[in-house]
Design a protein around this motif. Structure first.
Motif, PDB file in Angstrom:
ATOM      1  N   LEU A 133       0.910  -1.159  -0.017  1.00  0.00           N
ATOM      2  CA  LEU A 133       0.030  -0.094   0.066  1.00  0.00           C
ATOM      3  C   LEU A 133       1.032   1.346  -0.166  1.00  0.00           C
ATOM      4  CD1 LEU A 133      -2.618  -0.949   2.561  1.00  0.00           C
ATOM      5  CD2 LEU A 133      -2.681  -1.296   0.007  1.00  0.00           C
ATOM      6  N   PHE A 187      -7.504  -8.177   9.767  1.00  0.00           N
ATOM      7  CA  PHE A 187      -7.603  -6.776  10.559  1.00  0.00           C
ATOM      8  C   PHE A 187      -7.955  -6.863  11.797  1.00  0.00           C
ATOM      9  CE2 PHE A 187      -7.430  -6.316   6.024  1.00  0.00           C
ATOM     10  CZ  PHE A 187      -6.763  -5.142   5.815  1.00  0.00           C
ATOM     11  N   ASP A 191     -15.341  -3.825  11.662  1.00  0.00           N
ATOM     12  CA  ASP A 191     -15.030  -2.956  10.534  1.00  0.00           C
ATOM     13  C   ASP A 191     -14.282  -3.978   9.217  1.00  0.00           C
ATOM     14  OD1 ASP A 191     -15.393  -0.424  10.424  1.00  0.00           O
ATOM     15  OD2 ASP A 191     -13.282   0.273  10.700  1.00  0.00           O
ATOM     16  N   THR A 192     -14.089  -5.050   9.632  1.00  0.00           N
ATOM     17  CA  THR A 192     -13.336  -6.003   8.510  1.00  0.00           C
ATOM     18  C   THR A 192     -14.239  -6.231   7.305  1.00  0.00           C
ATOM     19  OG1 THR A 192     -11.966  -7.638   8.499  1.00  0.00           O
ATOM     20  CG2 THR A 192     -13.463  -7.928   9.939  1.00  0.00           C
ATOM     21  N   LEU A 193     -15.614  -6.478   7.749  1.00  0.00           N
ATOM     22  CA  LEU A 193     -16.310  -6.842   6.510  1.00  0.00           C
ATOM     23  C   LEU A 193     -17.107  -5.640   5.945  1.00  0.00           C
ATOM     24  CD1 LEU A 193     -17.640 -10.360   7.919  1.00  0.00           C
ATOM     25  CD2 LEU A 193     -15.539  -9.804   6.444  1.00  0.00           C
ATOM     26  N   ASN A 194     -17.466  -5.854   4.695  1.00  0.00           N
ATOM     27  CA  ASN A 194     -18.315  -4.697   4.182  1.00  0.00           C
ATOM     28  C   ASN A 194     -19.559  -5.131   4.538  1.00  0.00           C
ATOM     29  OD1 ASN A 194     -19.859  -3.306   2.450  1.00  0.00           O
ATOM     30  ND2 ASN A 194     -18.674  -3.532   0.743  1.00  0.00           N
ATOM     31  N   SER A 220     -22.377  -4.231   3.764  1.00  0.00           N
ATOM     32  CA  SER A 220     -23.514  -4.349   2.775  1.00  0.00           C
ATOM     33  C   SER A 220     -23.145  -5.332   1.552  1.00  0.00           C
ATOM     34  CB  SER A 220     -23.900  -3.027   2.063  1.00  0.00           C
ATOM     35  OG  SER A 220     -22.817  -2.190   1.797  1.00  0.00           O
ATOM     36  N   ARG A 256     -15.505 -12.823  -3.757  1.00  0.00           N
ATOM     37  CA  ARG A 256     -14.888 -11.795  -4.485  1.00  0.00           C
ATOM     38  C   ARG A 256     -13.291 -11.784  -4.411  1.00  0.00           C
ATOM     39  NH1 ARG A 256     -15.058  -8.205  -8.680  1.00  0.00           N
ATOM     40  NH2 ARG A 256     -13.403  -7.032  -8.390  1.00  0.00           N
ATOM     41  N   ILE A 262     -10.867 -12.144  -7.382  1.00  0.00           N
ATOM     42  CA  ILE A 262      -9.558 -11.551  -7.608  1.00  0.00           C
ATOM     43  C   ILE A 262      -8.338 -12.290  -7.747  1.00  0.00           C
ATOM     44  CG2 ILE A 262      -8.020  -9.887  -6.324  1.00  0.00           C
ATOM     45  CD1 ILE A 262     -10.220  -8.236  -8.199  1.00  0.00           C
ATOM     46  N   ARG A 319     -11.038 -14.919   4.507  1.00  0.00           N
ATOM     47  CA  ARG A 319     -10.908 -14.427   3.178  1.00  0.00           C
ATOM     48  C   ARG A 319      -9.217 -14.152   3.136  1.00  0.00           C
ATOM     49  NH1 ARG A 319     -13.085  -8.393   4.122  1.00  0.00           N
ATOM     50  NH2 ARG A 319     -11.328  -8.508   5.475  1.00  0.00           N
ATOM     51  N   SER A 371     -15.433  -2.616 -13.079  1.00  0.00           N
ATOM     52  CA  SER A 371     -14.567  -2.716 -11.981  1.00  0.00           C
ATOM     53  C   SER A 371     -15.198  -4.236 -11.256  1.00  0.00           C
ATOM     54  CB  SER A 371     -14.985  -1.703 -10.815  1.00  0.00           C
ATOM     55  OG  SER A 371     -16.325  -1.434 -10.174  1.00  0.00           O
ATOM     56  N   ARG A 372     -16.351  -4.464 -11.400  1.00  0.00           N
ATOM     57  CA  ARG A 372     -16.742  -5.597 -10.437  1.00  0.00           C
ATOM     58  C   ARG A 372     -16.607  -6.763 -11.540  1.00  0.00           C
ATOM     59  NH1 ARG A 372     -21.611  -6.965  -6.781  1.00  0.00           N
ATOM     60  NH2 ARG A 372     -21.780  -8.990  -6.783  1.00  0.00           N
ATOM     61  N   TYR A 430     -12.483  -2.614   5.874  1.00  0.00           N
ATOM     62  CA  TYR A 430     -12.898  -3.646   4.791  1.00  0.00           C
ATOM     63  C   TYR A 430     -12.271  -2.985   3.385  1.00  0.00           C
ATOM     64  CZ  TYR A 430     -16.979  -0.341   5.040  1.00  0.00           C
ATOM     65  OH  TYR A 430     -17.866   0.361   5.307  1.00  0.00           O
ATOM     66  N   ALA A 456      -8.778  -4.062   3.522  1.00  0.00           N
ATOM     67  CA  ALA A 456      -8.906  -5.411   2.884  1.00  0.00           C
ATOM     68  C   ALA A 456      -9.159  -5.506   1.486  1.00  0.00           C
ATOM     69  CB  ALA A 456      -9.991  -6.300   3.595  1.00  0.00           C
ATOM     70  N   GLN A 474      -8.112  -3.036  -0.575  1.00  0.00           N
ATOM     71  CA  GLN A 474      -6.627  -2.563  -1.025  1.00  0.00           C
ATOM     72  C   GLN A 474      -5.651  -3.483  -1.224  1.00  0.00           C
ATOM     73  OE1 GLN A 474      -6.579   0.733   1.631  1.00  0.00           O
ATOM     74  NE2 GLN A 474      -7.123   2.463  -0.162  1.00  0.00           N
ATOM     75  N   GLU A 510      -7.604  -5.027  -5.362  1.00  0.00           N
ATOM     76  CA  GLU A 510      -8.643  -4.484  -6.034  1.00  0.00           C
ATOM     77  C   GLU A 510      -8.395  -3.003  -6.889  1.00  0.00           C
ATOM     78  OE1 GLU A 510     -11.705  -5.911  -6.420  1.00  0.00           O
ATOM     79  OE2 GLU A 510     -11.873  -7.220  -4.803  1.00  0.00           O
ATOM     80  N   TYR A 541     -13.387  -0.287  -7.983  1.00  0.00           N
ATOM     81  CA  TYR A 541     -14.063  -1.337  -7.494  1.00  0.00           C
ATOM     82  C   TYR A 541     -14.518  -0.905  -5.901  1.00  0.00           C
ATOM     83  CZ  TYR A 541     -15.551  -5.650  -5.226  1.00  0.00           C
ATOM     84  OH  TYR A 541     -16.469  -6.508  -4.315  1.00  0.00           O
ATOM     85  N   TRP A 545     -18.129  -0.123  -5.195  1.00  0.00           N
ATOM     86  CA  TRP A 545     -18.777  -1.487  -4.521  1.00  0.00           C
ATOM     87  C   TRP A 545     -18.390  -1.831  -2.872  1.00  0.00           C
ATOM     88  CZ3 TRP A 545     -22.418  -4.150  -7.032  1.00  0.00           C
ATOM     89  CH2 TRP A 545     -22.383  -3.977  -8.527  1.00  0.00           C
ATOM     90  N   GLU A 546     -17.339  -0.929  -2.511  1.00  0.00           N
ATOM     91  CA  GLU A 546     -17.127  -1.100  -1.071  1.00  0.00           C
ATOM     92  C   GLU A 546     -17.367   0.077  -0.456  1.00  0.00           C
ATOM     93  OE1 GLU A 546     -15.568  -3.685   0.400  1.00  0.00           O
ATOM     94  OE2 GLU A 546     -14.656  -4.815  -1.182  1.00  0.00           O
ATOM     95  N   PRO A 605     -21.981   1.514  -1.394  1.00  0.00           N
ATOM     96  CA  PRO A 605     -23.263   0.877  -0.808  1.00  0.00           C
ATOM     97  C   PRO A 605     -23.172   1.351   0.791  1.00  0.00           C
ATOM     98  CG  PRO A 605     -21.932  -0.617  -2.232  1.00  0.00           C
ATOM     99  CD  PRO A 605     -21.394   0.518  -2.096  1.00  0.00           C
ATOM    100  N   ASN A 606     -22.208   1.697   1.358  1.00  0.00           N
ATOM    101  CA  ASN A 606     -22.217   1.994   2.719  1.00  0.00           C
ATOM    102  C   ASN A 606     -22.350   3.436   2.914  1.00  0.00           C
ATOM    103  OD1 ASN A 606     -21.686  -0.695   3.574  1.00  0.00           O
ATOM    104  ND2 ASN A 606     -19.713  -0.394   2.876  1.00  0.00           N
ATOM    105  N   ARG A 652     -25.058   4.701   1.288  1.00  0.00           N
ATOM    106  CA  ARG A 652     -26.303   4.961   0.997  1.00  0.00           C
ATOM    107  C   ARG A 652     -27.336   5.599   1.717  1.00  0.00           C
ATOM    108  NH1 ARG A 652     -26.105  -0.428   2.380  1.00  0.00           N
ATOM    109  NH2 ARG A 652     -27.780  -1.099   3.367  1.00  0.00           N
TER     110      ARG A 652
END
Lengths: 694, 484
Positions: free
Chosen positions: A416, A451, A456-459, A461, A470, A474, A521, B305-306, B379, B382, B384, B388, B392, B396-397, B400-401, B403
């Motif tokens: 990163l 993490f 916070d570690t999972l999205n 939505s 996913r 990737i 994951r 992206s998806r 996330y 995660a 990055q 991704e 994306y 997508w990450e 949606p959050n 919204r």
């Protein structure tokens, strides 16, 4: 105001029940809770999150909000029933007789008011003292909480102080009116370990000096051992055991207390020979509590037909001093039975070197503003000459407090950020200058991360299954959608989650379960190196053990190299093969776990070891309290980075510590220490932690 | 035919009762307010079964009386509105007959609510809306106008053609019967009277809802597309890109909105443009061609992206988007539909473009702020560390959050846009003067406001209720999205 001659218990809570009312149902948060705090006594309230310990504190303050309500029992403060008081009387008591210290110091201070004004308010409002007297009193208390230059501190705003200093101010504010009862709700959770140790020391001293009774709420058994006289263990809204610290710690009479102690890594636990025993199952939700004993479904001694029948009362244990337990079978259970040692495993031999870091440096340039940068750029040296190797199926722990550069290192390793100088060799290819966009899929899937924060570690939505798929997409795993779906289900099996979880949303999972998904994951692309950034520190004790063991098990099977970033030395000792201690971007000590945890130490390691609270009464610790805070990385001290807080500094001749960064010295068995201390002083160091002779 | 009174023959019985109840209600309300200073507050006791109960003395009783009176008022309003459905024509008065004309709207509303409340646990945020009274009221008002707009399209609600002028009906008060016998079966009254060109006010208001409800949400949607497509990278990357975009956004926001509108819709500006020799690029087209490209870009980025890992799916989605979107883009922005099927009135286009243009900077800033917050989450890290792409992660990450706040702002913004379009119409800008949209109608009625207020009041009330409904809906959504 209570009369001065009162000498009974300061706080008497009798069969207290507190419920919260929602539109759907009543949620009982605390049930049948009793405890007594005598003058000058410190009572520890221990339990996992959601067990109702903070609700008790709020109940004492009579501050339960609109939908909280005391549904039974009474709370007496100095003999007066708090529940029967009018709002005016309560307002008089709060802040003057009962003071509370919260977890987040920044949130307890008004950011728009000078510290002095905030402190002076307390006596001015409660006792109508004059401004001058109040100022003197404030000056006195700030001196008491051992803050340097009290006058300057009184004149500053909260954001100008560090977290540790802020918490000291909050403590000072609580002490302004010399309260009879001090409620501390996880007062040190937001602080670093060495700062925590200093604050705890302070609270203990002040408690003695002012004769204040304390209600100390914490999830950390070690901390309670260090600060309190008596303890109350709570589980799912009930006290399960209460008594003197020594009684509860050494002669526990409740299965939950026992299970709790077996699931925390105490000295002596070892991931291969004596693995931790996790408490099976999950904490029950308040409206899904079982009939009878709340702990029943997770208890080893559960007896159907006895434990799941009626409400269970507290039973006194004869031998102890006011020692009580909420267990029907406590007399039958053989509490001294040897621990059923779990599955023992062979320690895997470390394989080839997979990761080699050589002289890695990461500097950041910080400009004053983004648009008009200007000339006055500052350099932050986040990582300074990092060099180490990590082998296959080895666990290397990276230990240090916030700001030591461990997260920056993780970022550089993951790609990163790119390194300023030096090398990172992953399977003999240099990756330090390749940002993640330019890395090939194999490299990326080989180095993955777990993490810290499970929430916070999972999205939030996206379904759990979708997120794992996913990662597979990737990493280019699986030919078809179906392949990936199958692989995702296998990964769920791997982390011991039911396959139905694939369709769940993250909010339907508990913290531990989310962390498992995070692990799944990370291992989606058969990672060779996994960086685990404090993966269990945000989890409850009973869940920590299970997640740690899972991580170890997967590591053993996949021969993964685990870089375990943590500040918790207990867990590091338990699971790591080698330990690297970092301070302000420097590696100050590096060696095998035994080498690092035994003398000779680097002075910082020594302080760190002493600061970690250990929940074992048979352990004797040397008390080393570090003065001051960690210096800012923007403005590090000259010479040795640790010199500002080092207690050994005067042992080094010629003020060398102020002038030169110490060289890396290699002691016996490739044990590296970055210190100026001479060999004979290092050899004279005494172990910080001693297990008392049994 | 006799003229209709407001409440008809039902009113002769009901009106005195209604008045009495209202007076009583106001009286108890005031007494309750005054009593609350002296009387003890109602205490709450907990029953053994776990339910809490309020047992208030005088105050509690007053509260109960109050709510009964309020229910009574609501019930009587219901009788006024629905009496026209069951009684012979004319008995219910103007209110009754309007209620009768709106029958399909009532049915649709009831069906929507019954279905939604039955399945509310399975409907996510939309379902949760039905836990909040405020949200439900707002939703009901908004859906009322939506259904009106829908049924007007089927010629159901309106009583006359909104453009027909019938002699003798000029500036007639509400409830006036038709002067000439007209056709057989024609509606016998102008329910809300006639305007100064002798057109039916009721039908014009109903018809006007269509224009408002098409332009406002569509323009808001486009503004969101623009704001999101620019706000996401600005917040995510930060740095110079962000600085420049934020500066431009501030520039647009700093310019007085009304003045900007005047400029954009004045004929001189509209006629101006860049002459390429072979093509004259006029200002509306310039703006439209820039702003309308964003939804296309947004969707292509979203799919690519998806699905770039699954080329077949990717090509399908992107292909469809480019084909359909590109066609619409050509037709709407350039007015160059190769098949000549779709085109947009240039007056509507300029209003549309102007609204998108002034709204998108605000959306940009909201999105940017949300991204700044959300991009620090684990996330995102995660994503990055998994390699991704930036888009994306943004689409997508992060999106949606974000919204919740965006949906709330969307509802509020439709309201502002509605007012904005109304304002434009009021200034006589944009739409043609005969257009039945509410702003233009209010402007037309303004001239005789002192003598004949009804042609202006009806559309003003319509505009007010729609915006009120949208605001209540946004409030309800905000409240519910914060829970859980």
């Amino acid at each position: 105001m209570a009369d001065e001659t009162y000498d009974g218990p300061i706080l008497e809570i009798d069969k207290l029940s507190i419920s919260f009312f929602t539109r759907l149902r009543e949620i009982p948060a605390v049930m049948d809770f009793s405890c007594t705090v005598r003058p000058g006594e410190a009572m520890g309230l221990v339990g996992e999150s959601g067990c109702g310990k903070s609700t008790v504190a709020l109940g004492v303050m009579q501050d339960l909000g609109v939908n909280g309500r005391i549904v039974g029992g009474s709370i007496k403060f100095k003999g007066q029933d708090l529940g029967a008081m009018t709002p005016d009387e309560l307002r008089n008591i709060r802040g003057s007789e009962i003071a509370m210290i919260y977890q987040e110091p920044m949130a307890s201070l008004n950011p728009a008011m000078r510290i002095g004004k905030q402190l002076m308010e307390v006596p001015m409002i409660h006792f109508g003292t004059s401004e001058k007297e109040a100022y003197n009193r404030a000056l006195e208390v700030v001196t008491d909480v051992k803050l340097p230059d009290p006058k300057r501190i009184l004149n500053s705003f909260p954001h100008q102080l560090s977290g540790g200093q802020q918490q000291r101010i909050v403590i000072a504010m609580a002490l302004m009116s010399k309260p009879s009862l001090l409620i501390l709700d996880e007062p040190t959770t937001a602080l670093d370990v060495t700062v925590e140790a200093a604050v705890v020391e302070l609270v203990k001293d002040l408690g003695k000096k002012y004769g204040t009774s304390m209600l100390f709420i914490s999830h950390n058994l070690g901390l309670v051992l260090e600060t309190c006289d008596r303890i109350c263990v709570m589980y799912s809204g009930e006290t399960v055991e209460t008594g003197k610290i020594s009684d509860v710690f050494d002669e526990m009479q409740h299965p939950y207390t026992q299970a709790l102690f077996r699931s925390i890594p105490l000295p002596g636990a070892d991931k291969n020979a004596r693995p931790l025993i996790a408490i099976p199952g999950n904490f029950p939700l308040p409206h899904e509590r079982p009939q009878g004993c709340n702990f029943g479904p997770r208890c080893d001694y559960f007896e159907a037909g006895l434990c799941d029948q009626t409400q269970i009362d507290m039973y006194p244990v004869e031998s102890g001093d006011r020692h009580e337990t909420r267990c029907l079978k406590f007399k039958e259970i053989d509490w001294n039975a040897p621990i059923d040692v779990g599955k023992q495993t062979e320690k895997p031999a470390p394989g080839d070197v997979v990761l080699k870091i050589d002289n890695l440096k990461k500097y950041y340039e910080v400009a004053a503003s983004a648009l008009f940068g200007g000339a006055n750029k500052k350099v932050v040296k986040a990582n300074e000459t990092l060099s180490f190797e990590a082998r296959e199926s080895e666990t290397l722990a990276i230990v240090g407090e916030s700001g030591c550069g461990k997260s920056t290192f993780a970022k550089v390793l993951m790609g990163l950020e790119t390194a300023t100088d030096g090398q990172i060799l992953l399977n003999n290819s240099e990756i330090q200058d390749t940002p993640i966009e330019d890395r090939d899929t194999k490299t990326i899937s080989n180095v993955q991360m777990v993490f810290q924060n499970p929430f916070d570690t999972l999205n939030p939505s996206m379904t759990v299954g979708r997120q794992i798929i996913r990662a597979l997409e990737i990493f280019g795993i699986g030919e078809t959608e179906q392949d990936r779906e199958n692989r995702m289900l296998e990964l769920l099996d791997l982390v011991k989650l039911p396959r139905e979880f694939a369709g769940r949303m993250p909010r339907q999972l508990s913290g531990g379960q989310k962390q498992r998904v995070g692990i799944a994951r990370a291992f989606a692309g058969d990672a060779k190196i996994v960086v685990a950034d404090e993966p269990v520190s945000a989890l409850d004790v009973s869940v920590q053990a299970a997640v740690t063991d899972l991580l170890m098990e997967i590591q053993r099977e996949n021969k993964t190299t685990l870089l375990f970033i943590s500040h918790d030395l207990s867990i590091v000792r338990y699971l790591s093969d080698r330990v690297m201690v970092m301070y302000l971007g420097h590696v100050v000590e590096l060696g095998t776990t035994d080498q690092v945890f035994q003398p000779p130490y680097h002075p910082y390691t020594e302080a760190l070891l002493s600061a970690v609270p250990i929940a074992d009464t048979s352990i004797e610790k040397q008390h080393i309290v570090l003065e001051g805070d960690i210096p800012s990385a923007m403005n590090p001290p000259p010479g040795c980075p640790f010199q500002t807080r080092c207690r050994w500094k005067d042992q080094v001749p010629g003020g060398l510590c102020d002038k030169e960064v110490p060289p890396v010295r290699i002691l016996d068995g490739n044990h590296q220490v970055k210190c100026h201390l001479s060999d004979d002083i290092l050899a004279r160091m005494e172990p910080v932690i001693k297990i008392a002779a049994e | 035919m006799d003229p209709l009174t407001w409440t008809g023959s039902i009113g002769t019985v009901l009106n005195p009762i209604f008045l009495a109840v209202v007076v009583l209600f106001v009286f108890t309300l005031i007494t309750q307010f005054l009593l609350s200073f002296t009387a003890p507050p109602p205490s709450i006791t907990v029953n053994p079964d776990g339910s809490a109960m309020s047992t208030g003395g005088t105050l509690g009783m007053m509260g109960r009386v109050n709510s009964y009176l309020f229910l009574g008022i609501l019930a009587m309003i219901g009788v006024y509105m629905f009496s026209g459905l069951v009684t012979p024509y004319g008995t219910g008065g103007i209110f009754g007959e309007i209620g009768a004309r709106l029958l399909p709207v009532w049915i649709a509303l009831i069906v929507t609510f019954v279905l939604s409340i039955t399945f509310k646990r399975k409907l996510g945020l939309y379902g949760k809306l039905f836990d909040s009274m405020i949200g439900m009221i707002g939703f009901a008002i908004v859906m009322f106008w939506v259904f009106v707009a829908v049924f007007v399209a089927f010629d159901l609600v309106v009583t006359h053609n909104p453009l027909d002028q019938i002699s003798g009906m000029k500036n007639k008060v509400p409830g006036t019967p038709m002067s000439s016998a007209g056709d057989e079966g024609a509606y016998p009254h102008y329910l809300l009277g006639g305007d100064n060109l002798a057109r039916d006010v009721f039908s014009r208001v109903m018809q006007g809802s269509q224009i408002v409800l098409i332009i406002a949400p569509a323009a808001t949607l486009f503004a969101f597309m623009v704001g999101i497509t620019l706000g996401l990278p600005a917040g995510y990357y930060g740095g110079k890109f962000d600085t420049v975009l934020s500066f431009i956004a501030n520039l647009v926001l700093a310019f007085p909105v009304i003045l900007l509108f005047f400029l954009l819709v004045t004929p001189e500006i509209r006629a101006a443009g860049i002459d390429f020799g072979f093509y004259y690029w006029r200002v509306p087209t310039i703006l439209a061609s820039i702003l309308f490209i964003f939804p296309l870009v947004f969707l292509v980025l979203l799919w690519n992206s998806r699905f770039f890992t699954q080329p077949s799916k990717n090509i399908l989605y992107i292909g469809l988007t480019v084909l359909i979107g590109g066609y619409l883009y050509l037709a709407l922005a350039w007015d160059a539909d190769p098949f000549g099927m779709i085109s947009i009135d240039q007056n509507v286009l300029i209003v549309f473009v102007a609204v998108v243009f002034v709204n998108s900077p605000t959306v940009f800033r909201i999105v940017r702020g949300l991204v700044l917050d959300i991009k620090t989450r684990d996330y995102v890290a995660a994503g990055q560390t998994r390699g991704e792409g930036a888009w994306y992660i943004m689409l997508w990450e992060i999106l949606p959050n974000a919204r919740g706040p965006l949906i709330v702002d969307f509802c509020l913004r439709i309201g502002y846009t509605t007012i904005l379009i109304g304002t434009l119409g009021f200034f006589g800008l944009g739409l043609e003067s005969e257009s039945p949209d509410w702003g233009t109608t209010i402007n037309a009625g303004r001239r005789l406001l002192g003598i004949y207020p009804h042609p202006a009041i009806a559309p003003a009330l319509a505009l007010m209720t729609l915006v009120l409904g949208l605001n209540l809906l946004a409030d309800g959504l905000r409240e519910e999205s914060l829970k859980d």
